[in-house]
Design a protein around this motif. Structure first.
Motif, short mmCIF file in Angstrom:
data_model
loop_
_atom_site.label_atom_id
_atom_site.label_comp_id
_atom_site.label_asym_id
_atom_site.label_seq_id
_atom_site.Cartn_x
_atom_site.Cartn_y
_atom_site.Cartn_z
N THR A 21 0.85 -1.19 0.00
CA THR A 21 0.00 0.00 0.00
C THR A 21 0.89 1.24 0.00
O THR A 21 2.09 1.16 0.27
CB THR A 21 -0.92 0.03 1.24
OG1 THR A 21 -0.10 -0.07 2.40
CG2 THR A 21 -1.91 -1.11 1.20
N LEU A 35 -3.77 8.05 5.02
CA LEU A 35 -4.40 6.81 4.58
C LEU A 35 -3.41 5.93 3.84
O LEU A 35 -2.48 6.45 3.20
CB LEU A 35 -5.57 7.14 3.63
CG LEU A 35 -6.68 8.01 4.21
CD1 LEU A 35 -7.52 8.61 3.10
CD2 LEU A 35 -7.54 7.19 5.15
N VAL A 37 -3.29 3.30 0.82
CA VAL A 37 -4.15 2.86 -0.29
C VAL A 37 -3.41 1.94 -1.24
O VAL A 37 -2.20 2.09 -1.45
CB VAL A 37 -4.72 4.07 -1.08
CG1 VAL A 37 -5.61 4.92 -0.19
CG2 VAL A 37 -3.62 4.91 -1.70
N THR A 41 -6.77 1.41 -6.21
CA THR A 41 -8.03 1.82 -5.58
C THR A 41 -8.44 3.20 -6.09
O THR A 41 -7.66 4.15 -6.05
CB THR A 41 -7.88 1.88 -4.04
OG1 THR A 41 -7.52 0.59 -3.58
CG2 THR A 41 -9.16 2.32 -3.37
N THR A 42 -9.67 3.30 -6.57
CA THR A 42 -10.14 4.62 -7.02
C THR A 42 -10.56 5.45 -5.81
O THR A 42 -10.87 4.92 -4.73
CB THR A 42 -11.36 4.49 -7.96
OG1 THR A 42 -12.45 3.93 -7.22
CG2 THR A 42 -11.03 3.65 -9.19
N LEU A 43 -10.61 6.74 -6.04
CA LEU A 43 -11.09 7.63 -4.99
C LEU A 43 -12.51 7.24 -4.59
O LEU A 43 -12.87 7.26 -3.42
CB LEU A 43 -11.04 9.08 -5.48
CG LEU A 43 -11.65 10.12 -4.55
CD1 LEU A 43 -10.98 10.13 -3.18
CD2 LEU A 43 -11.58 11.50 -5.20
N ASP A 45 -13.94 4.26 -4.62
CA ASP A 45 -13.94 3.08 -3.75
C ASP A 45 -13.32 3.40 -2.39
O ASP A 45 -13.74 2.84 -1.37
CB ASP A 45 -13.20 1.93 -4.43
CG ASP A 45 -14.01 1.34 -5.59
OD1 ASP A 45 -15.24 1.58 -5.65
OD2 ASP A 45 -13.42 0.65 -6.45
N LEU A 46 -12.33 4.27 -2.39
CA LEU A 46 -11.75 4.68 -1.10
C LEU A 46 -12.83 5.32 -0.23
O LEU A 46 -13.00 4.96 0.94
CB LEU A 46 -10.60 5.68 -1.33
CG LEU A 46 -10.03 6.32 -0.07
CD1 LEU A 46 -9.20 5.32 0.72
CD2 LEU A 46 -9.17 7.54 -0.41
N ASP A 49 -15.88 2.41 0.28
CA ASP A 49 -15.58 1.10 0.90
C ASP A 49 -14.66 1.21 2.11
O ASP A 49 -14.77 0.42 3.05
CB ASP A 49 -14.94 0.17 -0.13
CG ASP A 49 -15.87 -0.10 -1.30
OD1 ASP A 49 -17.08 0.12 -1.15
OD2 ASP A 49 -15.39 -0.52 -2.38
N GLN A 50 -13.74 2.17 2.07
CA GLN A 50 -12.79 2.26 3.18
C GLN A 50 -13.18 3.31 4.20
O GLN A 50 -12.90 3.16 5.37
CB GLN A 50 -11.38 2.57 2.64
CG GLN A 50 -10.71 1.34 2.02
CD GLN A 50 -9.31 1.66 1.50
OE1 GLN A 50 -9.02 1.50 0.33
NE2 GLN A 50 -8.43 2.09 2.38
N LEU A 51 -13.81 4.39 3.76
CA LEU A 51 -14.09 5.49 4.69
C LEU A 51 -15.58 5.59 5.03
O LEU A 51 -15.98 6.44 5.81
CB LEU A 51 -13.60 6.81 4.08
CG LEU A 51 -12.11 6.84 3.71
CD1 LEU A 51 -11.72 8.17 3.10
CD2 LEU A 51 -11.25 6.56 4.95
N ALA A 84 -7.02 6.88 -5.94
CA ALA A 84 -6.85 7.48 -4.60
C ALA A 84 -5.43 8.00 -4.43
O ALA A 84 -5.20 9.06 -3.84
CB ALA A 84 -7.18 6.43 -3.54
#
Ligand code: FES
Ligand code: FES
Length: 184
Positions: A21, A35, A37, A41-43, A45-46, A49-51, A84
């Motif tokens: 990452t 973060l 990443v 990973t696209t912004l 999806d970030l 899915d992550q935030l 991202a």
């Protein structure tokens, strides 16, 4: 057929754990964030899915619908076409960051006043796009608003009400904060 597909997928799908990452720092809705990443990973999806910032929507994931529109340094971008990792150092605003506490952003208020949405799925992108449009300072007529908002699709057909909302909110911004530089 199914067995073939399973073998084929397991042979070609990368395991995220096998990849390093990358650390990025950005400001998200006014908050500094550090973060890690993955490079692909696209912004979008970030965020989702992550935030857990699911206000930004995925309508196509191909840059064709505008549902994923967010603001980067005041300029509207498609989060689905932005990696991202490209956002290191950026200042990002999503639909969740527009209101000031309980007080809605004037563009949000205008959308409600004019019933500028039905299902609401395109709405976060429409509102972020409209705020970006105002920041660009290029739209002053109905026709210009129509043209410059045409990257945001609405399958519920709320276009005329969206137009009315943006048209009403537009003058409120002209005396607001300095406009960011927009390459055009
Ligand atoms: S999800 Fe990004 S443009 Fe459609
Ligand atoms: S309000 Fe449903 S797609 Fe726009």
């Amino acid at each position: 057929m199914n067995a073939y597909r399973e073998v084929s997928m397991s042979a070609t799908t990368p395991n995220p754990k096998d990849f390093a990452t990358h650390a990025i720092s950005l400001t998200l809705n006014g908050q500094p964030r550090q973060l890690d990443v993955l490079p692909w990973t696209t912004l979008l999806d970030l965020l989702r899915d992550q935030l857990d910032l699911v206000g930004t929507k995925k309508g196509c994931d191909h840059g064709q619908c505008g549902a994923c529109t967010v603001l980067r340094d005041g300029t509207r971008i498609n989060a689905c076409l932005t990696l991202a990792i490209m956002c290191d150092g950026a200042e990002l605003t999503t639909i969740e960051g527009l209101a000031n506490g309980e007080e809605l952003h004037p563009m949000q208020q205008a959308f409600i006043k004019h019933d500028a949405f039905q299902c609401g799925y395109c709405t976060p992108g429409q509102i972020c796009s409209a705020v970006g449009l105002v920041n660009e300072g290029r739209a002053s007529t109905r026709a210009e608003i129509q043209e410059l908002m045409s990257g945001n699709l609405c399958r519920c057909g709320a276009y005329s009400n969206i137009l009315a909302a943006v048209e009403e909110a537009l003058p409120q911004f002209h005396s607001a904060a300095p406009k960011p530089e927009v390459n055009s």
